[in-house]
Design an enzyme around this catalytic site. Structure first.
Site, PDB file in Angstrom:
ATOM      1  N   GLU A 148      -1.749  -5.001  -3.892  1.00  0.00           N
ATOM      2  CA  GLU A 148      -0.855  -4.375  -2.925  1.00  0.00           C
ATOM      3  C   GLU A 148       0.093  -5.387  -2.289  1.00  0.00           C
ATOM      4  OE1 GLU A 148      -3.474  -2.309  -0.261  1.00  0.00           O
ATOM      5  OE2 GLU A 148      -3.877  -0.694  -1.695  1.00  0.00           O
ATOM      6  N   ASP A 152       0.829  -1.199   0.000  1.00  0.00           N
ATOM      7  CA  ASP A 152       0.000   0.000   0.000  1.00  0.00           C
ATOM      8  C   ASP A 152       0.868   1.255   0.000  1.00  0.00           C
ATOM      9  OD1 ASP A 152      -2.655   1.453   0.547  1.00  0.00           O
ATOM     10  OD2 ASP A 152      -1.463   2.053   2.270  1.00  0.00           O
TER      11      ASP A 152
END
Length: 227
Positions: A121, A50
């Protein structure tokens, strides 16, 4: 599973040092209950990935749009790191072909945008650890540079959703909408609503209903957003 992962990595010209990292990146937490295991899923890698995608997206928005205000840069960035966008990146990269889920989630669960966003991610997190920072950052740059160069800020029909996406992109927490003032007669009221993040007011809006005032507050927050 390992063979599928190696084929996928080869498509993207990635020669893994530790294929175990990528196995973890493609393993949903539902497998923990199925295998009676712990921390063998992608959640920790997702946390790292992320940050990777956020950093590169912010960098590209800044570099590719030198005349854009900080508030508009935040809106533009949100378009590229929202759930739908990241799920589409996962599909484009064929990451869904290696996803491993437990029986409680099922095959249909593998198609969900929120799952594919997580896998995108976690894959970047594994890439960062396995191939190094420069490789991971460049991988995301290749994926997003031309898209961000050509992008314009979309006219949003749902300011509340757009604001929430922008806030989530920085992991800032949840928004709250508070009625600050009511005026008028019972049959003709006007509401003033503030939208808050961690006690800090981001914007205010006025409307003939609470919903309309909340929408106006979100629009006001977006107009001066610099998060």
């Amino acid at each position: 599973m390992e063979e599928r992962i190696l084929k996928l990595l080869a498509i993207h010209n990635i020669e893994p040092n530790d294929v175990g990292l990528f196995k973890m990146a493609f393993t949903h937490k539902s497998m923990n209950g199925h295998l009676k295991s712990e921390h063998r899923d992608y959640e920790r890698l997702e946390f790292l990935g992320d940050s990777v995608v956020n950093l590169v997206t912010a960098e590209l928005c800044y570099v590719c749009h030198p005349n854009m205000s900080s508030g508009d840069l935040s809106k533009l960035r949100a378009q590229f790191i929202c759930t739908a966008a990241e799920a589409n990146y996962a599909r484009e990269l064929k990451l869904d072909s290696c996803l491993l889920v437990g029986p409680s989630l099922g095959e249909e669960g593998k198609k969900a945008d929120n799952i594919l966003e997580d896998v995108f991610e976690s894959f970047l997190g594994a890439l960062y650890l396995d191939q190094g920072q420069a490789f991971a950052l460049n991988f995301v740059r290749k994926l997003l540079t031309e898209r961000i160069k050509a992008a314009e800020i979309r006219v949003e029909l749902n300011p509340k959703s757009t604001l929430q996406e922008a806030v989530q992109s920085d992991n800032r927490g949840d928004l709250t909408y508070v009625v600050l003032k009511e005026s008028g007669t019972p049959n003709d009221k006007t509401f003033t609503v503030g939208v808050f993040l961690d006690g800090h007011e981001l914007g205010e809006g006025i409307g003939k209903s609470k919903k309309a005032a909340e929408t106006a507050a979100a629009s006001d927050a977006l107009s001066k957003l610099a998060i």
